[in-house]
Design a protein around this motif. Structure first.
Motif, PDB file in Angstrom:
ATOM      1  N   ILE A  36       0.855  -1.272   0.119  1.00  0.00           N
ATOM      2  CA  ILE A  36      -0.021  -0.101  -0.079  1.00  0.00           C
ATOM      3  C   ILE A  36       0.833   1.187  -0.040  1.00  0.00           C
ATOM      4  CG2 ILE A  36      -1.645   1.385   1.475  1.00  0.00           C
ATOM      5  CD1 ILE A  36      -2.934  -0.774  -0.074  1.00  0.00           C
ATOM      6  N   SER A  37       1.960   1.141   0.554  1.00  0.00           N
ATOM      7  CA  SER A  37       2.852   2.407   0.572  1.00  0.00           C
ATOM      8  C   SER A  37       3.484   2.494  -0.824  1.00  0.00           C
ATOM      9  CB  SER A  37       4.024   2.151   1.715  1.00  0.00           C
ATOM     10  OG  SER A  37       3.762   1.994   2.938  1.00  0.00           O
ATOM     11  N   LYS A  38       3.833   1.451  -1.496  1.00  0.00           N
ATOM     12  CA  LYS A  38       4.144   1.761  -2.776  1.00  0.00           C
ATOM     13  C   LYS A  38       3.068   2.237  -3.752  1.00  0.00           C
ATOM     14  CE  LYS A  38       7.180  -2.291  -2.761  1.00  0.00           C
ATOM     15  NZ  LYS A  38       7.361  -3.757  -3.238  1.00  0.00           N
ATOM     16  N   ALA A  39       1.658   1.972  -3.471  1.00  0.00           N
ATOM     17  CA  ALA A  39       0.689   2.443  -4.209  1.00  0.00           C
ATOM     18  C   ALA A  39       0.449   3.833  -4.004  1.00  0.00           C
ATOM     19  CB  ALA A  39      -0.749   1.325  -3.886  1.00  0.00           C
ATOM     20  N   SER A  99      -9.416   4.384  -1.352  1.00  0.00           N
ATOM     21  CA  SER A  99      -9.341   3.120  -1.041  1.00  0.00           C
ATOM     22  C   SER A  99      -8.013   2.456  -0.541  1.00  0.00           C
ATOM     23  CB  SER A  99      -9.566   2.065  -2.133  1.00  0.00           C
ATOM     24  OG  SER A  99     -10.951   2.562  -2.819  1.00  0.00           O
ATOM     25  N   CYS A 100      -7.093   3.171  -0.922  1.00  0.00           N
ATOM     26  CA  CYS A 100      -5.467   2.844  -0.507  1.00  0.00           C
ATOM     27  C   CYS A 100      -5.513   3.392   0.928  1.00  0.00           C
ATOM     28  CB  CYS A 100      -4.440   3.514  -1.194  1.00  0.00           C
ATOM     29  SG  CYS A 100      -4.244   2.785  -2.700  1.00  0.00           S
ATOM     30  N   ASN A 101      -5.825   4.632   0.968  1.00  0.00           N
ATOM     31  CA  ASN A 101      -5.693   5.070   2.702  1.00  0.00           C
ATOM     32  C   ASN A 101      -6.411   4.448   3.604  1.00  0.00           C
ATOM     33  OD1 ASN A 101      -3.905   7.388   2.357  1.00  0.00           O
ATOM     34  ND2 ASN A 101      -5.562   8.386   1.044  1.00  0.00           N
ATOM     35  N   THR A 102      -7.742   3.797   3.162  1.00  0.00           N
ATOM     36  CA  THR A 102      -8.574   2.854   3.958  1.00  0.00           C
ATOM     37  C   THR A 102      -7.782   1.699   4.278  1.00  0.00           C
ATOM     38  OG1 THR A 102     -10.647   4.058   3.143  1.00  0.00           O
ATOM     39  CG2 THR A 102     -10.815   1.828   4.162  1.00  0.00           C
ATOM     40  N   LEU A 103      -7.548   1.067   3.178  1.00  0.00           N
ATOM     41  CA  LEU A 103      -6.591  -0.286   3.467  1.00  0.00           C
ATOM     42  C   LEU A 103      -5.612  -0.044   4.452  1.00  0.00           C
ATOM     43  CD1 LEU A 103      -6.564  -3.384   3.093  1.00  0.00           C
ATOM     44  CD2 LEU A 103      -5.549  -2.832   0.940  1.00  0.00           C
ATOM     45  N   MET A 104      -4.673   0.955   4.168  1.00  0.00           N
ATOM     46  CA  MET A 104      -3.272   1.327   5.119  1.00  0.00           C
ATOM     47  C   MET A 104      -3.933   1.446   6.558  1.00  0.00           C
ATOM     48  SD  MET A 104      -0.374   1.427   5.387  1.00  0.00           S
ATOM     49  CE  MET A 104       0.552   2.112   4.067  1.00  0.00           C
ATOM     50  N   GLY A 105      -5.171   2.393   6.618  1.00  0.00           N
ATOM     51  CA  GLY A 105      -5.707   2.320   8.095  1.00  0.00           C
ATOM     52  C   GLY A 105      -6.034   1.298   8.712  1.00  0.00           C
ATOM     53  N   ASN A 106      -6.720   0.004   7.992  1.00  0.00           N
ATOM     54  CA  ASN A 106      -7.226  -0.864   8.676  1.00  0.00           C
ATOM     55  C   ASN A 106      -6.025  -2.173   8.853  1.00  0.00           C
ATOM     56  OD1 ASN A 106      -9.985  -0.380   8.242  1.00  0.00           O
ATOM     57  ND2 ASN A 106     -10.134  -1.345   6.253  1.00  0.00           N
ATOM     58  N   TYR A 165      -4.446   7.782   8.507  1.00  0.00           N
ATOM     59  CA  TYR A 165      -4.790   7.324   7.214  1.00  0.00           C
ATOM     60  C   TYR A 165      -6.232   7.475   6.909  1.00  0.00           C
ATOM     61  CZ  TYR A 165       0.031   6.476   5.799  1.00  0.00           C
ATOM     62  OH  TYR A 165       1.138   6.546   5.193  1.00  0.00           O
ATOM     63  N   HIS A 166      -7.011   7.013   8.021  1.00  0.00           N
ATOM     64  CA  HIS A 166      -8.672   7.023   7.960  1.00  0.00           C
ATOM     65  C   HIS A 166      -9.117   8.525   7.740  1.00  0.00           C
ATOM     66  CE1 HIS A 166      -9.482   2.852   8.084  1.00  0.00           C
ATOM     67  NE2 HIS A 166      -9.044   2.940   9.240  1.00  0.00           N
ATOM     68  N   LYS A 167      -8.233   9.583   8.314  1.00  0.00           N
ATOM     69  CA  LYS A 167      -8.660  10.736   8.070  1.00  0.00           C
ATOM     70  C   LYS A 167      -8.388  11.449   6.659  1.00  0.00           C
ATOM     71  CE  LYS A 167      -9.096  12.312  12.943  1.00  0.00           C
ATOM     72  NZ  LYS A 167      -8.587  12.999  14.263  1.00  0.00           N
ATOM     73  N   LEU A 223     -12.580  12.040   0.073  1.00  0.00           N
ATOM     74  CA  LEU A 223     -14.171  12.249  -0.014  1.00  0.00           C
ATOM     75  C   LEU A 223     -14.379  13.614  -0.142  1.00  0.00           C
ATOM     76  CD1 LEU A 223     -15.480   9.787   2.653  1.00  0.00           C
ATOM     77  CD2 LEU A 223     -15.266   9.332   0.243  1.00  0.00           C
ATOM     78  N   LYS A 224     -13.960  14.474   0.468  1.00  0.00           N
ATOM     79  CA  LYS A 224     -14.341  15.912   0.035  1.00  0.00           C
ATOM     80  C   LYS A 224     -13.662  16.277  -1.277  1.00  0.00           C
ATOM     81  CE  LYS A 224     -13.883  17.345   5.023  1.00  0.00           C
ATOM     82  NZ  LYS A 224     -13.160  18.130   5.882  1.00  0.00           N
ATOM     83  N   LYS A 225     -12.776  15.798  -1.865  1.00  0.00           N
ATOM     84  CA  LYS A 225     -12.324  16.134  -3.076  1.00  0.00           C
ATOM     85  C   LYS A 225     -13.367  15.410  -4.019  1.00  0.00           C
ATOM     86  CE  LYS A 225      -7.399  16.462  -1.842  1.00  0.00           C
ATOM     87  NZ  LYS A 225      -6.183  15.701  -2.216  1.00  0.00           N
ATOM     88  N   MET A 226     -13.731  14.256  -3.834  1.00  0.00           N
ATOM     89  CA  MET A 226     -14.942  13.670  -4.785  1.00  0.00           C
ATOM     90  C   MET A 226     -16.077  14.229  -4.673  1.00  0.00           C
ATOM     91  SD  MET A 226     -13.919   9.840  -3.577  1.00  0.00           S
ATOM     92  CE  MET A 226     -15.140   9.305  -4.612  1.00  0.00           C
ATOM     93  N   LYS A 227     -16.454  14.969  -3.588  1.00  0.00           N
ATOM     94  CA  LYS A 227     -17.791  15.765  -3.526  1.00  0.00           C
ATOM     95  C   LYS A 227     -17.575  17.035  -4.327  1.00  0.00           C
ATOM     96  CE  LYS A 227     -19.712  15.638   0.493  1.00  0.00           C
ATOM     97  NZ  LYS A 227     -20.143  15.898   1.976  1.00  0.00           N
ATOM     98  N   THR A 228     -16.370  17.803  -4.295  1.00  0.00           N
ATOM     99  CA  THR A 228     -16.053  18.845  -4.860  1.00  0.00           C
ATOM    100  C   THR A 228     -16.061  18.804  -6.585  1.00  0.00           C
ATOM    101  OG1 THR A 228     -14.490  19.558  -3.195  1.00  0.00           O
ATOM    102  CG2 THR A 228     -14.378  20.690  -5.652  1.00  0.00           C
ATOM    103  N   ASN A 229     -15.555  17.269  -6.903  1.00  0.00           N
ATOM    104  CA  ASN A 229     -15.770  16.797  -8.385  1.00  0.00           C
ATOM    105  C   ASN A 229     -17.116  16.544  -8.970  1.00  0.00           C
ATOM    106  OD1 ASN A 229     -13.121  17.765  -8.390  1.00  0.00           O
ATOM    107  ND2 ASN A 229     -12.239  15.818  -8.171  1.00  0.00           N
ATOM    108  N   ASN A 230     -17.953  16.670  -7.974  1.00  0.00           N
ATOM    109  CA  ASN A 230     -19.640  16.142  -8.093  1.00  0.00           C
ATOM    110  C   ASN A 230     -19.673  14.930  -8.560  1.00  0.00           C
ATOM    111  OD1 ASN A 230     -20.564  18.920  -8.032  1.00  0.00           O
ATOM    112  ND2 ASN A 230     -19.716  19.330  -9.940  1.00  0.00           N
TER     113      ASN A 230
END
Length: 677
Positions: free
Chosen positions: A171-174, A189-196, A210-212, A218-225
């Motif tokens: 995940i670090s490489k990704a 997804s990568c940050n979530t899996l790293m957090g888990n 990493y969860h934060k 998600l905020k960036k995704m919301k900005t991109n509609n």
């Protein structure tokens, strides 16, 4: 609608016409027409499969171009979405074969990726292998987003096999590849899996970070509609992950606060499964916070929801939570009932961690069968550890074997020209190394000969001086003996001869007695001559052992210049003639330097210098004094000690210096005569 009619044409065509004209029909239909969202998505799952089958029939007669390969990949993808994994796998392999024939790296990588997806649910090791192959191709074409996606897929497999350390690495490489990416969904997804993953490694603070970071994506995704429902779904999942960390850190009130903010009628209406998960997690956090109000009803409600949906993993967790709750409430009967159900489901879905958790809790709840559950826990725990160990080795082996095969292929595909160039460069390099080493060796040899010559000259000079001293001593001894012969013995002989001549003509008793007296005097003179003869025959210095004399003289000469009593001991077994002069001169200088240090700093009463030969090839030199001593660490780099160390090292010897302030100094030097240069 034109696109829908084209889809209908394809379906009808298969029934009404022969296969001879398929290519002409298909040539007028592109991917956009065949998979129009409004038309294709409106089909039922059964009709979708029939439609995809018809497209495959048409594609078989189509030439192998990029459009055909794209269509095969699209069909494989659609089979996968309707959960027909076998057909998806078959078409993915077909696409892989066509891409290999056309040397199409982009679509070959995608086909490998699809094959990996098909194997993920059944053969994890095969999935891992194909993801790895896809990753390598994406690396060649510098497709960083897809490299990261393959690393994520590999990490996902590693995570669910308990290989958390390897998962973290992948995940670090990704994430490193995604630094400049705009693919916020994949970064999330990568940050979530790293957090888990970090949660499993008990690194809770890093996991929280990493969860934060995932929430920021998600905020960036919301900005991109992006899809608002999808974002909301992700947001709930991330909040649940964060609350799990709060629970693990014992911050239950924070978890309760966050989870209560998620519960809403909208969540229950749109995502009943997520609602059940939030509800059960909230109940669990309240229970851990010792707030038991409504906990039972919340857990039962969430269990009822997931039971109706049929999500077995959620059913498992809800039963474990209820088991814990009833155990805390001392209601062991209900606790055992829920925990047994949890254990049954865990075995069914092969959830190893939950199997162990349920068995451990059953051993606490069911006192009558506690030993049975503990033994079962130990047995399964050992089995799981073995499986996980084998899995870790398996994935590492896949990486290694793939790398090995690639290296072999690279070697095989090299042209003879490059092999020749490389061989020439290697030979040239080898010649340069040989010449360099030869010159270095010759320089060392010349330096050695120079040092040897210097040592020979120095030892010759020292021995010459010693011989001069010996010659002076011999001359003095000769003079003393000559004086004794002339002044003592000759006078005595002359006196005896004169008296015997006088008394020899007389025969009276008195004369006879006088003669006896002078005869006895002759015997005394004889003894004195014999003593002088012994002095002359005895060697004052050891013949053929000049170096030992040199060392002895070096030590004895200190009597006149130092208050320290120096004692010299040398083994008689040492044949100094067999030693090279370069060794002897270094040994001489080591002893000389040590004596100088004793005189300057030690103020010792006695100092013993001992040279001993052990086991025929080990020479030991010890220099021990009872002087002031010193701190070895602070004065280790003194000039005198450094000179001694340098000389010992030049002879491949070993030196140990022991000293304490007020306790004298001991120097132990050992030479292996076989290793002396």
């Amino acid at each position: 609608m034109i696109t829908f009619n084209k889809i209908t044409v394809v379906l009808v065509f298969l029934v009404l016409f022969s296969c001879q004209d398929k290519d002409s029909i298909l040539s007028d239909i592109n991917e956009k027409d065949l998979f129009d969202k409004g038309s294709f998505n409106s089909l039922s799952e059964g009709n979708k499969e029939k439609y995809l089958d018809s497209v495959i029939v048409l594609l078989k007669s189509k030439k192998n171009d990029s459009i055909t390969r794209n269509l095969y990949l699209r069909v494989a993808s659609e089979y996968y979405y309707i959960n027909n994994i076998n057909k998806s796998l078959k078409i993915s392999f077909k696409s892989l074969d066509l891409s290999n024939q056309a040397e199409d790296s982009i679509r070959k990588a995608k086909a490998l990726y699809f094959v990996g997806d098909c194997y993920e649910s059944s053969k994890n090791d095969s999935a891992y292998y194909y993801y790895l192959q896809a990753q390598k191709l994406y690396t060649k074409i510098s497709d960083y987003d897809n490299i990261a996606r393959m690393l994520f897929n590999k990490a996902y497999i590693l995570f669910y096999h308990g290989n958390y350390v390897e998962c973290e690495i992948e995940i670090s490489k990704a994430l490193n590849y995604l630094k400049k990416s705009e693919n916020h969904r994949l970064i999330y997804s990568c940050n979530t899996l790293m957090g888990n993953c970090l949660e499993k490694l008990t690194n809770y603070n890093e996991a929280m970070k990493y969860h934060k970071l995932a929430l920021l994506e998600l905020k960036k995704m919301k900005t991109n509609n992006n899809d608002k429902d999808e974002i909301n779904n992700y947001n709930v999942t991330s909040t649940i992950n964060i609350c799990n960390l709060y629970d693990l850190k014992g911050e239950y009130s924070e978890s309760v606060k966050e989870l209560q903010g998620l519960l809403s009628d909208n969540l229950k209406k749109k995502w009943i499964g997520l609602y059940a998960k939030v509800l059960s997690n909230l109940a669990y956090s309240k229970m851990k916070n010792k707030d038991y109000e409504n906990v039972e009803s919340m857990l039962l409600e969430s269990l009822k929801i997931v039971d109706s949906i049929g999500i077995e993993s959620d059913i498992l967790y809800k039963n474990i939570y209820l088991g814990k709750y009833y155990l805390l409430q001392k209601d062991t009967a209900k606790s055992i009932q829920n925990l047994k159900e949890a254990n049954r489901v865990a075995f069914k879905i092969k959830s190893s961690n939950e199997i162990l958790t349920s068995l451990k809790m059953l051993s606490e709840a069911d006192k009558n069968n506690s030993l049975f559950y503990l033994n079962k826990y130990i047995e399964i725990s050992d089995s799981i550890n073995t499986v996980q160990k084998n899995a870790r080795n398996k994935y590492a082996r896949i990486e290694y074997e793939t790398s090995k095969i690639e290296d072999e292929n690279k070697v095989l595909t090299k042209s003879n020209f490059y092999i020749l160039i490389i061989s020439f460069v290697l030979i040239l390099l080898l010649l340069v190394i040989i010449v360099t080493r030869y010159l270095k060796y010759k320089n060392k040899e010349l330096q050695f000969l120079k040092n040897k010559k210097t040592a020979n000259e120095e030892i010759y000079h020292l021995i010459t001086k010693q011989h001069e001293k010996i010659s002076v001593a011999k001359d003095n001894e000769k003079a003393r003996i000559a004086k004794e012969l002339h002044d003592g013995i000759m006078n005595k002989i002359y006196g005896v001869r004169m008296n015997l001549g006088f008394f020899n003509s007389k025969s009276d008793i008195e004369s006879v007695e006088k003669r006896k007296f002078y005869i006895a005097a002759l015997q005394d003179i004889e003894s004195e001559i014999r003593a002088i003869s012994h002095d002359l025959s005895r060697t004052s210095f050891f013949d053929d052992n000049d170096f030992n004399i040199l060392l002895k003289s070096l030590v004895e000469n200190q009597k006149g210049i130092s208050s320290t009593e120096f004692i010299y001991v040398c083994s008689e077994k040492i044949d100094w003639k067999s030693f090279q002069n370069i060794f002897k001169i270094n040994l001489y200088r080591i002893i000389q330097e040590a004596i100088l240090n004793v005189n300057k700093y030690a103020f010792a009463k006695t100092c013993e210098i001992k040279v001993i030969l052990e086991h025929e090839n080990i020479l030991k030199l010890t220099i021990v004094d009872d002087g002031n001593g010193f701190d070895v660490k602070s004065t280790r780099n003194g000039i005198g000690l450094r000179n001694i160390n340098d000389r010992v090292n030049s002879l491949n010897g070993k030196i140990i210096i022991e000293s304490k302030i007020g306790n004298g100094t001991q120097i132990f030097i050992t030479f292996d005569l076989n290793k002396i240069p």
